[in-house]
Design an enzyme around this catalytic site. Structure first.
Site, PDB file in Angstrom:
ATOM      1  N   HIS A  84       4.119   1.255   2.113  1.00 25.73           N
ATOM      2  CA  HIS A  84       5.291   0.566   1.544  1.00 25.73           C
ATOM      3  C   HIS A  84       5.908   1.389   0.424  1.00 25.73           C
ATOM      4  CE1 HIS A  84       2.838  -2.991   3.007  1.00 25.73           C
ATOM      5  NE2 HIS A  84       4.001  -3.220   3.585  1.00 25.73           N
ATOM      6  N   HIS A 129       0.869  -1.179   0.000  1.00 21.56           N
ATOM      7  CA  HIS A 129       0.000   0.000   0.000  1.00 21.56           C
ATOM      8  C   HIS A 129       0.906   1.230   0.000  1.00 21.56           C
ATOM      9  CE1 HIS A 129       1.070   0.088   4.210  1.00 21.56           C
ATOM     10  NE2 HIS A 129       0.543  -1.115   4.392  1.00 21.56           N
ATOM     11  N   GLN A 164       8.731  -3.215  16.237  1.00 21.02           N
ATOM     12  CA  GLN A 164       9.553  -3.967  15.281  1.00 21.02           C
ATOM     13  C   GLN A 164      10.801  -3.178  14.889  1.00 21.02           C
ATOM     14  OE1 GLN A 164       8.139  -6.415  11.769  1.00 21.02           O
ATOM     15  NE2 GLN A 164       8.523  -4.515  10.684  1.00 21.02           N
TER      16      GLN A 164
HETATM   17  O1  PAF Z   1       6.923  -5.590   8.630  1.00 23.15           O
HETATM   18  C1  PAF Z   1       6.879  -6.587   7.881  1.00 23.15           C
HETATM   19  O2  PAF Z   1       6.260  -6.588   6.817  1.00 23.15           O
HETATM   20  C2  PAF Z   1       7.609  -7.855   8.295  1.00 23.15           C
HETATM   21  O3  PAF Z   1       7.560  -8.031   9.669  1.00 23.15           O
HETATM   22  C3  PAF Z   1       9.061  -7.908   7.788  1.00 23.15           C
HETATM   23  C4  PAF Z   1       9.906  -6.823   8.404  1.00 23.15           C
HETATM   24  C5  PAF Z   1       9.078  -7.789   6.268  1.00 23.15           C
HETATM   25  C6  PAF Z   1       9.689  -9.256   8.172  1.00 23.15           C
HETATM   26  O4  PAF Z   1       8.996 -10.319   7.611  1.00 23.15           O
END
Ligand code: PAF
Length: 282
Positions: free
Chosen positions: A37, A34, A153
């Site tokens: 990204h 989307h 994350q």
């Molecule tokens: O954020 C994401 O889409 C996922 O956690 C990642 C960082 C691509 C790892 O699979």
């Protein structure tokens, strides 16, 4: 734009780019792309000579009752978006080329990965840190781009690259939001029309926290209390947490002298959504 599913071929292409003096930017994703990204690929494009995107729905970061099997796959549309945003190479591996049946190694960030999302999704961050390490080994980037929407994350990945001397700079990019404030997420497509309008309340609660941060007498717990009260007043939102945490340690913020981030996780129907905002205490 090259599309390549073989890790060895990707590494070869990256090394050729490096030999040509190019800097490499990597944008790891699980597809279903989307505008959030796209903003990562575009940022990488402005800062790096060679941009590699990865699309891999990583099974090891999904819990047994999570949505791995129904996680949408929209590869052709994803590739088109990345081509348009200026990616040079897209890595689209199969699970078998990422994980051999007898793999025994995981990368685990300890403390940071046990709270909040880690507490609600046991093992999730082990899957993330392991696959991101593998993606870094395959793409050898100078910089890697992650969205702030997954606040915990990006913090865990920052910790990991420092702890493991991984020679990559982590760049965290701002959350991209829909017109009503809902943070863009691949999971938003699971929402029914009714759930979709309710989901906007999550960012409303963050806005409330930001406004409350401007009231100098309010302590972080009181600000968090306002978010909780707001979200609990809405039928059809099942709150998992709404907290104010230290931006670096994710421990609960006790006073206004530190840097705080408001973090929310909630279910809207069966869809689990997360969002966050760094607070400006005045
Ligand atoms: O954020 C994401 O889409 C996922 O956690 C990642 C960082 C691509 C790892 O699979």
């Amino acid at each position: 734009m090259i599309v390549q599913s073989s890790p060895a071929e990707v590494l070869k292409a990256i090394r050729a780019a490096r030999r040509a003096g190019k800097t490499v930017g990597c944008v790891p994703t699980m597809g279903v792309l989307h505008a959030g990204h796209v903003s990562l690929v575009e940022r990488a494009r402005t800062e790096c000579d060679f941009v590699v995107g990865t699309i891999f729905v990583n099974p090891t970061q999904f819990g047994p009752n999570e949505d791995f099997s129904k996680y949408p796959r929209t590869l052709e549309a994803d590739l088109e978006m990345c081509r348009h945003a200026g990616a040079d190479l897209m890595f689209t591996p199969q699970t078998a080329s990422m994980y051999s049946g007898d793999a025994q190694t995981i990368v685990r960030v300890t403390k940071l990965a046990t709270v909040l999302e880690g507490a609600h999704r046991p093992g999730h961050f082990d899957g993330v840190s392991t696959v991101v390490t593998k993606l870094f080994n395959i793409t050898e980037p100078d910089r890697a781009y992650f969205g702030q929407k997954d606040y915990q994350q990006q913090l865990i990945i920052r910790r990991m690259v420092v702890d493991l001397d991984q020679p990559v700079e982590i760049v965290t990019c701002p959350i991209v939001r829909e017109a009503d404030g809902l943070a863009m997420s691949s999971r938003n497509r699971y929402l029914s029309t009714e759930e979709r309008s309710r989901a906007g309340q999550i960012s409303q609660a963050l806005r409330l926290a930001q406004q409350s941060a401007g009231e100098p007498q309010l302590l972080p717990q009181e600000i968090a209390g306002r978010m909780v009260a707001h979200l609990e007043s809405i039928a059809g939102i099942e709150l998992q947490y709404a907290v104010i945490a230290d931006t670096q340690t994710l421990e609960p913020l006790v006073d206004r002298t530190g840097q705080g981030v408001a973090l929310i996780a909630a279910r809207v129907g069966t869809t689990r959504l997360i969002d966050n905002e760094v607070l400006q205490f005045r």
